[in-house]
Design a protein around this motif. Structure first.
Motif, PDB file in Angstrom:
ATOM      1  N   ILE A   2      29.579  17.249 -13.591  1.00 30.25           N
ATOM      2  CA  ILE A   2      30.034  17.422 -14.786  1.00 30.25           C
ATOM      3  C   ILE A   2      29.948  16.161 -15.765  1.00 30.25           C
ATOM      4  O   ILE A   2      29.729  16.519 -16.955  1.00 30.25           O
ATOM      5  CB  ILE A   2      31.725  17.708 -14.562  1.00 30.25           C
ATOM      6  CG1 ILE A   2      31.790  18.993 -13.801  1.00 30.25           C
ATOM      7  CG2 ILE A   2      32.470  17.994 -15.763  1.00 30.25           C
ATOM      8  CD1 ILE A   2      33.228  19.227 -13.290  1.00 30.25           C
ATOM      9  N   ILE A   3      30.261  15.132 -15.340  1.00 32.12           N
ATOM     10  CA  ILE A   3      29.869  14.100 -16.315  1.00 32.12           C
ATOM     11  C   ILE A   3      28.571  13.931 -17.068  1.00 32.12           C
ATOM     12  O   ILE A   3      28.369  13.623 -17.918  1.00 32.12           O
ATOM     13  CB  ILE A   3      30.729  12.675 -15.526  1.00 32.12           C
ATOM     14  CG1 ILE A   3      30.673  11.481 -16.805  1.00 32.12           C
ATOM     15  CG2 ILE A   3      29.696  12.023 -14.644  1.00 32.12           C
ATOM     16  CD1 ILE A   3      31.730  10.448 -16.497  1.00 32.12           C
ATOM     17  N   TYR A   4      27.775  13.895 -16.163  1.00 22.48           N
ATOM     18  CA  TYR A   4      26.266  14.212 -16.261  1.00 22.48           C
ATOM     19  C   TYR A   4      26.201  14.843 -17.494  1.00 22.48           C
ATOM     20  O   TYR A   4      25.627  14.819 -18.561  1.00 22.48           O
ATOM     21  CB  TYR A   4      25.319  14.257 -15.026  1.00 22.48           C
ATOM     22  CG  TYR A   4      23.887  14.156 -15.403  1.00 22.48           C
ATOM     23  CD1 TYR A   4      23.181  13.069 -15.884  1.00 22.48           C
ATOM     24  CD2 TYR A   4      23.299  15.532 -15.672  1.00 22.48           C
ATOM     25  CE1 TYR A   4      21.928  13.195 -16.242  1.00 22.48           C
ATOM     26  CE2 TYR A   4      22.013  15.521 -16.200  1.00 22.48           C
ATOM     27  CZ  TYR A   4      21.250  14.360 -16.498  1.00 22.48           C
ATOM     28  OH  TYR A   4      19.855  14.360 -16.908  1.00 22.48           O
ATOM     29  N   ASP A   5      26.360  16.409 -17.188  1.00 21.80           N
ATOM     30  CA  ASP A   5      26.359  17.300 -18.100  1.00 21.80           C
ATOM     31  C   ASP A   5      27.107  17.201 -19.488  1.00 21.80           C
ATOM     32  O   ASP A   5      26.554  17.229 -20.669  1.00 21.80           O
ATOM     33  CB  ASP A   5      26.855  18.645 -17.686  1.00 21.80           C
ATOM     34  CG  ASP A   5      25.967  19.078 -16.720  1.00 21.80           C
ATOM     35  OD1 ASP A   5      24.877  18.705 -16.291  1.00 21.80           O
ATOM     36  OD2 ASP A   5      26.268  20.400 -15.948  1.00 21.80           O
ATOM     37  N   TYR A   6      28.238  16.507 -19.125  1.00 21.70           N
ATOM     38  CA  TYR A   6      28.670  16.152 -20.579  1.00 21.70           C
ATOM     39  C   TYR A   6      28.173  14.962 -21.613  1.00 21.70           C
ATOM     40  O   TYR A   6      28.131  15.166 -22.513  1.00 21.70           O
ATOM     41  CB  TYR A   6      30.536  15.666 -20.253  1.00 21.70           C
ATOM     42  CG  TYR A   6      31.139  15.050 -21.351  1.00 21.70           C
ATOM     43  CD1 TYR A   6      31.966  15.808 -22.231  1.00 21.70           C
ATOM     44  CD2 TYR A   6      31.343  13.868 -21.586  1.00 21.70           C
ATOM     45  CE1 TYR A   6      32.728  15.571 -23.141  1.00 21.70           C
ATOM     46  CE2 TYR A   6      32.077  13.266 -22.879  1.00 21.70           C
ATOM     47  CZ  TYR A   6      32.582  13.988 -23.796  1.00 21.70           C
ATOM     48  OH  TYR A   6      33.345  13.672 -24.616  1.00 21.70           O
ATOM     49  N   LYS A   7      27.680  14.011 -20.651  1.00 29.20           N
ATOM     50  CA  LYS A   7      27.124  12.990 -21.414  1.00 29.20           C
ATOM     51  C   LYS A   7      25.821  13.433 -21.926  1.00 29.20           C
ATOM     52  O   LYS A   7      25.180  12.837 -23.037  1.00 29.20           O
ATOM     53  CB  LYS A   7      26.875  11.677 -20.378  1.00 29.20           C
ATOM     54  CG  LYS A   7      28.231  10.923 -20.051  1.00 29.20           C
ATOM     55  CD  LYS A   7      28.018   9.638 -19.487  1.00 29.20           C
ATOM     56  CE  LYS A   7      29.436   9.071 -19.516  1.00 29.20           C
ATOM     57  NZ  LYS A   7      29.271   7.691 -19.272  1.00 29.20           N
ATOM     58  N   THR A   8      24.924  14.281 -21.392  1.00 31.24           N
ATOM     59  CA  THR A   8      23.936  14.843 -21.965  1.00 31.24           C
ATOM     60  C   THR A   8      24.128  15.854 -22.880  1.00 31.24           C
ATOM     61  O   THR A   8      23.394  16.557 -23.461  1.00 31.24           O
ATOM     62  CB  THR A   8      22.931  15.398 -21.060  1.00 31.24           C
ATOM     63  OG1 THR A   8      23.686  16.496 -20.311  1.00 31.24           O
ATOM     64  CG2 THR A   8      22.391  14.388 -20.019  1.00 31.24           C
ATOM     65  N   SER A   9      25.601  16.041 -23.654  1.00 28.27           N
ATOM     66  CA  SER A   9      25.702  17.008 -24.621  1.00 28.27           C
ATOM     67  C   SER A   9      25.686  18.386 -24.296  1.00 28.27           C
ATOM     68  O   SER A   9      25.321  19.369 -25.135  1.00 28.27           O
ATOM     69  CB  SER A   9      25.048  16.834 -25.864  1.00 28.27           C
ATOM     70  OG  SER A   9      25.411  15.423 -26.337  1.00 28.27           O
ATOM     71  N   LEU A  10      25.640  18.917 -22.978  1.00 32.15           N
ATOM     72  CA  LEU A  10      25.284  20.170 -22.458  1.00 32.15           C
ATOM     73  C   LEU A  10      26.881  20.957 -22.878  1.00 32.15           C
ATOM     74  O   LEU A  10      27.908  20.355 -22.557  1.00 32.15           O
ATOM     75  CB  LEU A  10      25.102  20.281 -20.785  1.00 32.15           C
ATOM     76  CG  LEU A  10      24.452  21.496 -20.295  1.00 32.15           C
ATOM     77  CD1 LEU A  10      23.003  21.582 -21.005  1.00 32.15           C
ATOM     78  CD2 LEU A  10      24.429  21.249 -18.953  1.00 32.15           C
ATOM     79  N   SER A  11      26.668  22.212 -23.268  1.00 30.45           N
ATOM     80  CA  SER A  11      27.943  22.922 -23.443  1.00 30.45           C
ATOM     81  C   SER A  11      28.921  23.269 -22.262  1.00 30.45           C
ATOM     82  O   SER A  11      28.245  23.285 -21.030  1.00 30.45           O
ATOM     83  CB  SER A  11      27.530  24.079 -24.101  1.00 30.45           C
ATOM     84  OG  SER A  11      27.023  25.032 -23.238  1.00 30.45           O
ATOM     85  N   LEU A  12      30.104  23.609 -22.579  1.00 31.13           N
ATOM     86  CA  LEU A  12      30.832  23.904 -21.087  1.00 31.13           C
ATOM     87  C   LEU A  12      30.265  25.067 -20.482  1.00 31.13           C
ATOM     88  O   LEU A  12      30.365  25.163 -19.151  1.00 31.13           O
ATOM     89  CB  LEU A  12      32.335  24.097 -21.863  1.00 31.13           C
ATOM     90  CG  LEU A  12      33.323  24.537 -20.786  1.00 31.13           C
ATOM     91  CD1 LEU A  12      33.816  23.458 -19.913  1.00 31.13           C
ATOM     92  CD2 LEU A  12      34.644  25.159 -21.490  1.00 31.13           C
ATOM     93  N   GLN A  13      29.933  25.990 -21.298  1.00 29.18           N
ATOM     94  CA  GLN A  13      29.260  27.257 -20.421  1.00 29.18           C
ATOM     95  C   GLN A  13      28.056  26.797 -19.779  1.00 29.18           C
ATOM     96  O   GLN A  13      27.909  27.542 -18.370  1.00 29.18           O
ATOM     97  CB  GLN A  13      29.095  28.330 -21.522  1.00 29.18           C
ATOM     98  CG  GLN A  13      30.279  28.863 -22.196  1.00 29.18           C
ATOM     99  CD  GLN A  13      30.908  28.149 -23.310  1.00 29.18           C
ATOM    100  OE1 GLN A  13      30.204  27.254 -23.660  1.00 29.18           O
ATOM    101  NE2 GLN A  13      32.125  28.352 -23.420  1.00 29.18           N
ATOM    102  N   ASP A  14      27.172  26.029 -20.355  1.00 30.21           N
ATOM    103  CA  ASP A  14      25.804  25.723 -19.542  1.00 30.21           C
ATOM    104  C   ASP A  14      26.281  24.861 -18.378  1.00 30.21           C
ATOM    105  O   ASP A  14      25.727  24.999 -17.208  1.00 30.21           O
ATOM    106  CB  ASP A  14      24.948  25.016 -20.412  1.00 30.21           C
ATOM    107  CG  ASP A  14      24.284  25.959 -21.509  1.00 30.21           C
ATOM    108  OD1 ASP A  14      24.481  27.061 -21.344  1.00 30.21           O
ATOM    109  OD2 ASP A  14      23.977  25.267 -22.649  1.00 30.21           O
TER     110      ASP A  14
END
Length: 127
Positions: A2-14
Motif C-alpha cells: 500500500i505504501i509503495y502504491d501510494y508513494k508512486t501516486s497510484l490511485s486508490l482503485q488501482d
C-alpha cells in the motif's frame, strides 16, 4: 504494498486492484486501503508503530516480588485477596507478579514454588 502504491501516486482503485490480483480473496478490503491512504495523506508514512506513553508500573517491584514470595512460602494456601490486603496493589498486578515474575502455578488451592527448599520438601512429606 500500500505504501509503495501510494508513494508512486497510484490511485486508490488501482492499488486495490493490485491487491486483488496478488492475493485474490485474501486481499485487503477497499475500506482498509482507503484508511491507509488517508493516514498517508495526514503524513503518517512510517511502517513502525508510534511510541506510546504508557505509565510505568509502580506495583511490580523487586520488593513486592520478594514480599509475595515470602507470603507464599509462609502460607501455601494464601489467596489473592490476602496478598492484595497486605500489599495494597491491584489484582492484575498481583497476577503478573505471581505468574510472570515468580512463575508459580496454583494447584489444588495452594501455590507451588518451582524452587522448593529442603524445609518445604520436609513439610510436604509430613503432610
Amino acid at each position: 504494498m500500500i505504501i509503495y502504491d501510494y508513494k508512486t501516486s497510484l490511485s486508490l482503485q488501482d492499488c486495490t486492484g493490485h491487491f486483488q490480483n496478488a492475493f485474490g480473496r485474501k486481499a485487503a478490503r477497499v475500506s482498509t486501503v482507503k484508511r491507509w491512504y488517508a493516514e498517508f495523506d495526514r503524513g503518517h508514512v512510517s511502517l513502525h508503530d508510534e511510541i506510546s506513553e504508557v505509565r510505568p508500573s509502580t506495583a511490580i517491584t523487586e520488593e513486592n516480588d520478594a514480599t509475595v514470595r515470602h507470603l507464599i512460602e509462609e502460607n501455601w494456601h494464601i489467596t489473592y485477596e490476602e496478598i492484595r490486603g497486605r500489599l495494597e496493589i491491584g489484582m492484575s498486578q498481583i497476577q503478573k507478579i505471581l505468574h510472570q515474575y515468580l512463575k508459580v502455578p496454583k494447584l489444588c488451592c495452594r501455590w507451588i514454588l518451582h524452587e522448593l527448599t529442603l524445609e518445604h520438601k520436609r513439610r510436604g512429606v509430613e503432610i
